[in-house]
Scaffold this motif. Structure first.
Motif, PDB file in Angstrom:
ATOM      1  N   LEU A 218       0.828  -1.207   0.000  1.00 12.72           N
ATOM      2  CA  LEU A 218       0.000   0.000   0.000  1.00 12.72           C
ATOM      3  C   LEU A 218       0.860   1.254   0.000  1.00 12.72           C
ATOM      4  N   ALA A 219       1.914   1.237   0.808  1.00 10.95           N
ATOM      5  CA  ALA A 219       2.797   2.399   0.865  1.00 10.95           C
ATOM      6  C   ALA A 219       3.489   2.631  -0.470  1.00 10.95           C
ATOM      7  N   ALA A 220       3.848   1.547  -1.169  1.00 10.03           N
ATOM      8  CA  ALA A 220       4.512   1.687  -2.469  1.00 10.03           C
ATOM      9  C   ALA A 220       3.622   2.378  -3.492  1.00 10.03           C
ATOM     10  N   CYS A 221       2.313   2.254  -3.298  1.00  9.04           N
ATOM     11  CA  CYS A 221       1.367   2.907  -4.207  1.00  9.04           C
ATOM     12  C   CYS A 221       0.957   4.293  -3.709  1.00  9.04           C
ATOM     13  N   GLY A 222       1.542   4.758  -2.619  1.00  5.83           N
ATOM     14  CA  GLY A 222       1.215   6.077  -2.098  1.00  5.83           C
ATOM     15  C   GLY A 222      -0.095   6.130  -1.344  1.00  5.83           C
ATOM     16  N   ILE A 223      -0.633   4.950  -0.944  1.00  4.42           N
ATOM     17  CA  ILE A 223      -1.919   4.904  -0.248  1.00  4.42           C
ATOM     18  C   ILE A 223      -1.681   5.084   1.247  1.00  4.42           C
ATOM     19  N   ALA A 224      -2.261   6.112   1.827  1.00  9.78           N
ATOM     20  CA  ALA A 224      -2.031   6.427   3.241  1.00  9.78           C
ATOM     21  C   ALA A 224      -3.155   5.930   4.134  1.00  9.78           C
ATOM     22  N   GLU A 225      -4.339   5.676   3.570  1.00  9.58           N
ATOM     23  CA  GLU A 225      -5.487   5.240   4.350  1.00  9.58           C
ATOM     24  C   GLU A 225      -6.209   4.123   3.622  1.00  9.58           C
ATOM     25  N   VAL A 226      -6.805   3.235   4.396  1.00  7.39           N
ATOM     26  CA  VAL A 226      -7.581   2.139   3.822  1.00  7.39           C
ATOM     27  C   VAL A 226      -8.881   1.988   4.600  1.00  7.39           C
ATOM     28  N   VAL A 227      -9.860   1.393   3.940  1.00  6.53           N
ATOM     29  CA  VAL A 227     -11.146   1.121   4.575  1.00  6.53           C
ATOM     30  C   VAL A 227     -11.109  -0.315   5.098  1.00  6.53           C
ATOM     31  N   VAL A 228     -11.269  -0.464   6.410  1.00  9.17           N
ATOM     32  CA  VAL A 228     -11.182  -1.777   7.050  1.00  9.17           C
ATOM     33  C   VAL A 228     -12.483  -2.082   7.775  1.00  9.17           C
ATOM     34  N   VAL A 229     -12.668  -3.350   8.077  1.00 14.49           N
ATOM     35  CA  VAL A 229     -13.815  -3.755   8.891  1.00 14.49           C
ATOM     36  C   VAL A 229     -13.627  -3.201  10.300  1.00 14.49           C
ATOM     37  N   ARG A 230     -14.629  -2.524  10.792  1.00 18.45           N
ATOM     38  CA  ARG A 230     -14.540  -1.980  12.149  1.00 18.45           C
ATOM     39  C   ARG A 230     -14.550  -3.121  13.153  1.00 18.45           C
ATOM     40  N   ARG A 231     -13.680  -2.990  14.142  1.00 21.66           N
ATOM     41  CA  ARG A 231     -13.685  -4.000  15.193  1.00 21.66           C
ATOM     42  C   ARG A 231     -15.032  -3.975  15.912  1.00 21.66           C
ATOM     43  N   PRO A 232     -15.651  -5.126  16.105  1.00 26.59           N
ATOM     44  CA  PRO A 232     -16.910  -5.118  16.857  1.00 26.59           C
ATOM     45  C   PRO A 232     -16.663  -4.677  18.301  1.00 26.59           C
ATOM     46  N   ARG A 233     -17.450  -3.730  18.749  1.00 22.48           N
ATOM     47  CA  ARG A 233     -17.350  -3.284  20.140  1.00 22.48           C
ATOM     48  C   ARG A 233     -18.042  -4.307  21.023  1.00 22.48           C
ATOM     49  N   VAL A 234     -17.294  -4.884  21.958  1.00 16.95           N
ATOM     50  CA  VAL A 234     -17.824  -5.949  22.807  1.00 16.95           C
ATOM     51  C   VAL A 234     -17.805  -5.473  24.255  1.00 16.95           C
TER      52      VAL A 234
END
Length: 681
Positions: A218-234
Motif C-alpha cells: 500500500l505504501a509503495a502505491c502512495g496509499i495512506a489510508e484504507v477502509v477496514v472492517v470496524r472492530r466489533p465493540r464488545v
C-alpha cells in the motif's frame, strides 16, 4: 508401603473468577436449554429453565444462522493503525510501481545496439555524458549513439538508453570514456514501469488481513489510508455478589474476578474492541439496566456467571426481555461448559459464559471466537494439532463431548499427554496446559495408552527441557527458579508420588518427587525405587498441628497433648486430609480410633487445611510448617517427612537434569529452602 502424597499436596487449588451458582459439571444432565419455542401467537415462551441440551455442533449452527449473513461495518484507518485489520473493500493500484523505468544495478545506461559486437577481444569504447543519475534524480541528457551515462541502483533510465551495463563489466578508457567488453541485451538490468504493480490492478482484495507485507504494498502505491472492517465493540460484564476486582481488598467469602480480565483479553486477541464494564451484583433490576445500556452501546455483550439455576442467577431471564429472537441455546453438551447460554437480541449476540474460569474459556474459544472473528472480518483461528499418547485412563461422561486440557512431554516413542485434572474452577489449568484433547460424547472413557490428537493453544509447542512428574511442593518452585531464569523450560506435573514413580518407570519424566513411607522398614522413599531409578535427596518438611494463634486451647502444648485437648472439647472442629495422604496417616495415628467433628472434611492439599483453620471453618488440622507460617497460623511440630526425587538414571546426564542437580546442591538453593521453612537434606 504407604503413599504420603496426593496430586495436589502442598499446592493450593485456586478458585477465581465469576461463578456458577452450582457446579456445572455436577448438574443433572437432563436440565439444559434449547432454541426458543413459539406459541400460536408467535411470541416466545417464558425462558426460565433449561429445556433441551443441544450438541455443540447444533448450538453453534443455530447461533451462526441467527447472526449471519450480516453487513460488517467499516471505517477508514491510516496505515499505521491498520495492522491486523481486515480490508472492507478491494484496493486498486492508483499508480504504476515502479512509476518509471529504473536501473537494478550500479553501472552505466547504454544503447544495446552499440554493444552488439563487444567482447574480450573487441572492446567497445563509449563516451560518458556529463551527469550521474542517482535515486530521486531525474535525468536531463539523452543517451545518444556511442555514449553512456553513469547510473545508480534505482535511478531512472534516461531517454535513448535501453539497457544497463554493470560497473564491474567496464574499464576506464582515459578521460571521459569507458570500455565495455560484454554485449548487452535490450532490457538488461532494467525494471520497467508497472512491472511490479500496474495502475488499475487489484492490489488487495476485501477480506485480506493487513500485515507488514500488505502495508508495504500500500505504501509503495502512495496509499495512506484504507477502509477496514470496524472492530466489533464488545461489552463485558461479570455477575455475582461475591466478586471483587483485582487490587481491592478481598472480603470474607469473596473471590477475585478472574473472568472479567481474561475474557476482555481474549476478545482483544480475536479482533474485538473490548470494554470491561465491571461486575454487577445479583440484583435483577441493576443487572437488567446494565445489560440494556451495554447492549445499546455495543455490537456484542458477553457476561460470565449467571447461566445456571441458582436463586441469584438472573441473567438468562433478563435476556428474554432484551430483543428478538432471544435465547438460541441454554445448555450445551460440553464438558466443561454445559451451562453456556447463547442469545441474539435484535441482531446483536449476547453470550453468558459459565462462571468457572476453565469452563468460561473453553466455551469462549470453542463457541464464541468463531462468531467474534467472523464479525471482525477475520479468518477462523488456525488450529495446530499433534499426535500424543495418553498414559493414564481418563473417565468421561456419556452424552457430553468433553475437552481435557493436557501438558505435553517427550516420551520414548513420541509425545505424552498428561491430563490437567484440576477441574473447571482452576484458572491455572488453562494457563499451564499446552492444549486439549477431545473425548466424544458416546465414549465413557479414554483408556490408558490411547493415541489422541491434541489441539494446541499456540501454533507451536516447545517440548520442556526438564520434566518433573510426581508430588508437588512449593520448595520445588524455589529450586527450579534459576533454571527458568536461564531460559530452560521446566514442566512440573502434580500427580502424586505413586503417579510420579509410574511415570519415571515408563520413561516419561526426568525426576519424580516422592515422599513415601514404608511401614516395614520405617524409612522413606528408598524401598520404592525400581531398577533404573536412583534417589536424589531433597529436603525435609516438618508436619504438625496448625491452629489460630489466639486459640488458647493449644497454647504451649505438644502435638499429642493438643490432639487430646481437641478431643476433650466437643466444640473443637478439625479439618482432615484426603485418604492416602501421608498427613492423613499421621492424623489417624494421633486420633487412634476417634472420629471427631470435622473428620470427614478431607481436602487434598496443605493449603486447603490452613485456609479452613484461618477462616474459622475448622479449629485445627495438620499441615507443613511453611504453609502454616504463610497463613499466619500457630504451629506445633510433630514429625519430619522426606521429600526426595526418584531420578531416571538414563536421563541423568541431560543438561537440564544436571542444571537441576546443581541448583538443588547450590548454596543459593539451600538458602532459599531454609528461608521458606524447609531443611535441605
Amino acid at each position: 508401603m504407604t503413599d504420603m502424597s496426593t496430586p495436589n499436596d502442598s499446592k493450593h487449588q485456586r478458585h477465581s473468577g465469576a461463578r456458577d451458582s452450582a457446579n456445572p459439571e455436577s448438574r443433572d444432565s437432563g436440565s439444559g436449554a434449547g432454541a426458543p419455542s413459539r406459541n400460536d401467537g408467535g411470541s416466545y415462551l417464558e425462558q426460565d429453565q433449561f429445556l433441551t441440551i443441544l450438541s455443540r455442533e447444533e448450538a453453534l449452527a443455530r447461533f451462526e444462522t441467527a447472526l449471519f449473513p450480516r453487513q460488517l461495518p467499516s471505517e477508514t484507518r491510516r496505515l499505521a493503525d491498520a495492522l491486523g485489520r481486515a480490508l472492507a473493500e478491494d484496493v486498486v493500484a492508483p499508480i504504476d510501481v515502479p512509476p518509471f523505468d529504473r536501473s537494478n544495478v550500479d553501472g552505466f545506461a547504454v544503447r544495446s545496439a552499440d554493444l552488439v559486437r563487444a567482447g574480450e577481444a573487441a572492446p567497445v569504447q563509449l563516451a560518458l555524458n556529463d551527469e550521474t543519475i542517482s535515486c530521486g534524480t531525474a535525468p536531463t541528457r539523452p543517451v545518444l549513439p556511442g555514449t553512456a551515462t553513469a547510473i545508480a541502483t534505482g535511478g531512472p533510465v534516461p531517454r535513448g538508453a535501453d539497457a544497463i551495463v554493470m560497473v564491474e563489466h567496464t574499464q576506464p578508457a582515459g578521460d571521459g570514456a569507458i570500455e565495455v567488453r560484454r554485449a548487452a541485451s535490450p532490457g538488461q538490468f532494467v525494471s520497467y514501469a508497472g512491472s511490479d504493480i500496474a495502475r488499475g490492478e487489484a492490489l488487495l482484495r476485501a477480506g485480506t488481513i493487513i500485515g507488514s507485507r500488505e502495508i508495504g504494498m500500500l505504501a509503495a502505491c502512495g496509499i495512506a489510508e484504507v477502509v477496514v472492517v470496524r472492530r466489533p465493540r464488545v461489552a463485558i460484564l461479570s455477575t455475582g455478589d461475591e466478586l471483587v476486582q483485582p487490587g481491592e481488598v478481598l472480603r470474607p467469602a469473596a473471590i477475585y474476578d478472574t473472568n472479567g480480565a481474561i475474557v476482555t483479553a481474549a476478545i482483544a486477541e480475536n479482533g474485538g474492541d473490548a470494554h470491561f464494564l465491571g461486575a454487577i451484583a445479583d440484583d435483577e433490576a441493576l443487572l437488567e439496566a446494565a445489560m440494556r445500556k451495554a447492549l445499546a452501546e455495543s455490537d456484542m455483550l458477553v457476561l460470565s456467571g449467571g447461566t445456571s439455576k441458582g436463586a441469584g442467577d438472573v441473567s438468562h431471564r433478563i435476556i428474554a426481555r432484551l430483543g428478538e429472537p432471544g435465547i438460541i441455546a441454554h445448555g450445551v453438551a460440553l464438558k466443561p461448559g454445559k451451562p453456556l447460554c447463547l442469545a441474539v437480541c435484535d441482531g446483536k449476540p449476547v453470550v453468558i459464559l459459565p462462571g468457572f474460569p476453565t469452563s468460561a474459556m473453553f466455551t469462549f474459544h470453542d463457541m464464541i471466537v468463531p462468531v467474534l472473528r467472523r464479525m471482525a472480518g477475520l479468518p477462523p483461528r488456525p488450529d495446530a494439532k499433534v499426535a500424543a499418547k495418553v498414559p493414564v485412563r481418563i473417565a468421561s461422561e456419556l452424552g457430553r463431548t468433553e475437552f481435557v486440557m493436557v501438558s505435553l512431554v517427550e516420551g520414548a516413542d513420541g509425545l505424552i499427554a498428561y491430563p490437567s485434572g484440576k477441574g473447571s474452577g482452576a484458572i491455572t489449568s488453562f494457563a499451564q496446559a499446552d492444549g486439549f484433547l477431545k473425548i466424544e460424547a458416546l465414549a465413557d472413557q479414554l483408556p490408558a495408552g490411547s493415541d489422541a490428537e491434541v489441539t494446541l493453544f499456540t501454533p507451536h509447542v516447545r517440548v520442556p527441557d526438564l520434566v518433573i512428574v510426581g508430588s508437588h511442593c512449593t520448595g520445588l518452585d524455589l529450586v527450579t527458579a534459576p533454571l527458568a531464569h536461564a531460559g530452560l523450560v521446566v514442566r512440573s506435573i502434580a500427580v502424586g508420588s505413586l503417579g510420579g514413580l509410574a511415570a519415571a518407570k515408563r520413561g516419561e519424566c526426568d525426576l519424580a518427587p516422592i515422599h513415601l513411607f514404608d511401614d516395614k522398614t520405617e524409612s522413606y522413599n528408598t524401598p520404592y525405587l525400581a531398577d533404573g531409578l536412583e534417589l536424589v535427596p531433597g529436603w525435609r518438611r516438618m508436619q504438625g498441628i496448625v491452629f489460630r494463634k489466639d486459640d488458647q486451647r493449644f497454647a504451649g502444648l505438644s502435638a499429642q497433648q493438643a490432639v487430646r485437648a481437641a478431643l476433650a472439647d466437643p466444640a473443637c472442629i478439625m479439618v482432615n486430609r484426603n485418604h492416602g495422604a501421608g498427613t492423613r496417616i499421621l492424623i489417624d495415628r494421633l486420633l487412634g480410633g476417634s472420629r471427631p467433628d470435622g473428620y470427614w472434611n478431607q481436602p487434598r492439599s496443605h493449603n486447603a487445611v490452613a485456609a479452613a483453620v484461618a477462616q474459622h471453618r475448622a479449629d485445627w488440622g495438620m499441615t507443613i510448617a511453611p504453609v502454616a507460617a504463610a497463613s499466619g497460623l500457630g504451629f506445633i511440630p510433630l514429625a519430619e517427612e522426606h521429600y526426595d526425587f526418584a531420578l531416571v538414571t538414563a536421563r541423568k546426564q541431560r543438561p537440564a537434569v544436571q542444571a537441576f542437580l546443581d541448583a538443588l546442591a547450590s548454596d543459593e538453593g539451600r538458602a532459599a529452602l531454609i528461608e521458606a521453612g524447609f531443611r535441605p537434606a
